[in-house]
Design an enzyme around this catalytic site. Sequence first.
Site, PDB file in Angstrom:
ATOM      1  N   TRP A 181      45.844  44.861  28.263  1.00 25.90           N
ATOM      2  CA  TRP A 181      45.038  46.224  28.717  1.00 25.90           C
ATOM      3  C   TRP A 181      46.056  47.195  29.065  1.00 25.90           C
ATOM      4  CZ3 TRP A 181      43.264  47.360  33.871  1.00 25.90           C
ATOM      5  CH2 TRP A 181      43.983  46.702  34.797  1.00 25.90           C
TER       6      TRP A 181
ATOM      7  N   GLU B   3      44.806  39.262  39.754  1.00 29.02           N
ATOM      8  CA  GLU B   3      44.993  37.692  39.394  1.00 29.02           C
ATOM      9  C   GLU B   3      45.315  36.935  40.565  1.00 29.02           C
ATOM     10  OE1 GLU B   3      47.935  38.248  36.496  1.00 29.02           O
ATOM     11  OE2 GLU B   3      46.610  39.095  34.852  1.00 29.02           O
TER      12      GLU B   3
ATOM     13  N   LYS C 216      47.047  41.266  44.582  1.00 29.99           N
ATOM     14  CA  LYS C 216      48.109  41.356  43.522  1.00 29.99           C
ATOM     15  C   LYS C 216      48.342  42.859  43.147  1.00 29.99           C
ATOM     16  CE  LYS C 216      50.268  39.828  39.253  1.00 29.99           C
ATOM     17  NZ  LYS C 216      50.079  39.209  37.929  1.00 29.99           N
TER      18      LYS C 216
END
Length: 768
Positions: A358, A489, A602
């Site tokens: 992405w 994540e 993250k």
Amino acid sequence: MKNYIKHDPWSVIEEGWHPEENKITESLMSLGNGRMGQRGNFEEQFSGNTLLGNYVAGVYYPDKTRVGWWKNGYPEYFAKVLNACHWIGIHIKIGEEEVDLNQAKSITEFRRVLNMQDGTLFRTCHVTLKSGKQLKLESLRFCSMADDESGAIKYSITPLNFDEIIRFTVFIDADVKNEDSNYDEKFWDGIHQEAQGNSGFVTVSTKKTEFQVCTGFDFVFHQNGEETKVEVEPVVKEKYAGLLFNFDAKRNNTYTLYKYAVNLSSLNYKKENLLNETKKYLKTISGKGFSLMLREQQQLWAQKWSTSDITIEGDISAQQGIRFNIFQLNQTYTGKDARLNIGPKGFTGEKYGGSTYWDTEAYCIPFYLATAPQKVARQLLYYRYNQLDKAIENAQKLGFIKGAALYPMVTMNGEECHNEWEITFEEIHRNGAIAYAIYNYTQYTSDYSYLAEAGAEVVFGIARFWAQRVNWSNEKNKYVMLGVTGPNEYENNVNNNWYTNYLAAWCLNFGLEVIQYLKNNTPEDYLRISKKIKLEEISETEQWQHIASNMYLPFDAHSELILQQEGYLDKEQILVKDLPESQRPLNQKWSWDRILRSCFIKQADVLQGIYFFEEDFDLDTIERNFRFYEERTVHESSLSPCVHSILAAKIGDFNKAYEMYLRTSRLDLDDYNNDTEDGCHITSMAGTWLSIVQGFAGMRIVNGKMHFSPHLPSQWQQYSFKITFHDTLLTFTIHSGKTEIHNQSEKVIRLCINQMDYEIQANSTLLV
Ligand code: BGC
């Protein structure tokens, strides 16, 4: 963090030999031309610390997934960009002694220079061999932008204190491996090899995917600048073709080899013609010769810089940083072929398999939109359009129906090929970024023809996916989305990730807008598309509308914070500043379960959403959420700091914006994350560009019009950047207290600066 690369505005320079950092330097000094690329390896034998890397765009290997416990729906393979034929090889023996910098007694006057202005790699050094013989080596090479399936090398050797027979082996070698091979196997089968006269050819085929690549080379030898014929002896082995020759070398004479190489793949040529086409191509480029090829290289790079350069005065390291980012982006993707895309490591290493993420839609498209011809970003959109059927199949495998499309998290050919459960199945937000990129493209270019041509089908497939992925919650009286992973994540299988829910609702609304647009503007296209995809207009649009207006968006009324996901505030709230340095990066120091339980983020998640949809939020909301999430974000993805930099600039915190900018700008040059040896972070480099143009200069496109709110970081004296908007090249120069905009076109341009409207006449400059 390393600091051995010399600061220079146009070059990346290693001065003095740093063998322990060689893999990092090889990544930094990578070359590419959109179709092929290579790491900054040495031409001669090198037994030291190295990662050999030559890559052919679009040629990959489906390496069988390796997991402990197979679960239904796992992708069969992780696609790998292949380490392909090593075409730069030139081995040298002085008498019986091999020239190998790792075995030499000493190396002095070493200099390796990536010249970003010209797109070339230069190296020079004085070598003292174990025998005491001294020689000077010099090489200059490039991957040609003009003939983008070829490259050329000029390689010279000068004996400094001896007369001796020198033996050259000029070769190509496809008997190579990937370091990241799952089963330690080689990915290429040999098909053909030959060497005769001054040329050699090797054709190899990838296992399973059966791509064929034919590499050919030839060379010309010069003594003190004069072409000299040499007697060559062919050496042919499986996947290898070489030419060996000796000559009587005399001290202080310079011997130069011009090597030309061509890499053609069955992506672009019929397999049965590959060898002949390679021979033809090789003849053309060696006919041109090194000097002409080099001139063309310089001209094409000058053209690229003329529309994409950023200058920064007053900070040479920042100048080098931004040019390095722009250079890498321009050499990774040129937009010539809609089957190609931008791997997170480009042509600089094996990690991330060279596949598409992405990252392209969320980060890279705005860069190409503003700095390259419109077609380049369009090609990236077409890449996804061409893979729509696969995205529909992918969704079907997971139980979705009626043309719902789920684009893969990682792909080469449209199939999902990421083999981590949470990412493949849960990180579905990527689907939204693909629709968002179409919106971005139409906003920026005002080219709505793309919708009827291709974009609408993609948007509808994505909208259908979201409509099926949510479910109604009686308890909440809202639609919810369960079991997802957001961009952060460091959370898995959460319910109602705000970013994903918001993006899904936005995609559904965008789908409705696209329908309306087509009905009003090109009704025949609307009929054609709705028939093709069997759109049940009334029921589907009602459903999309209902979901979009009733999506659950987690929010804490007490603190007035958007919640990253339901329950986020139940976590123990610790701030990054209170984390001991010794515990970072978390992904190397903490167990996975501890990371998942913690509040640490993250990469931008809520903030990614606020960045995408900034117009939906007032400044207080942006600032409140920025302050909260910023303190909890560890930026362990290189994609993160740029979003923080842009939002910090938006709320006027320019110190923070600059701090975050520095983390992206020299991430690889200073090996900030200790991982540049694996390759450079190509996709996040677009984020550095965004931090300047959207961050410091505040560029936004609102209703098809450009808006700016320029700011000069106090560390700089001035900066300038170029963007192309509606076929008009504009150069912005931001000085302290004033902004200069040059309109280099025949058109009058209207734009908004600090909320005031201005007009810039054709070929003139506006000073504000
Ligand atoms: C990031 C993803 C990104 C991928 C490739 C990961 O570390 O979390 O958002 O797509 O790297 O750049």
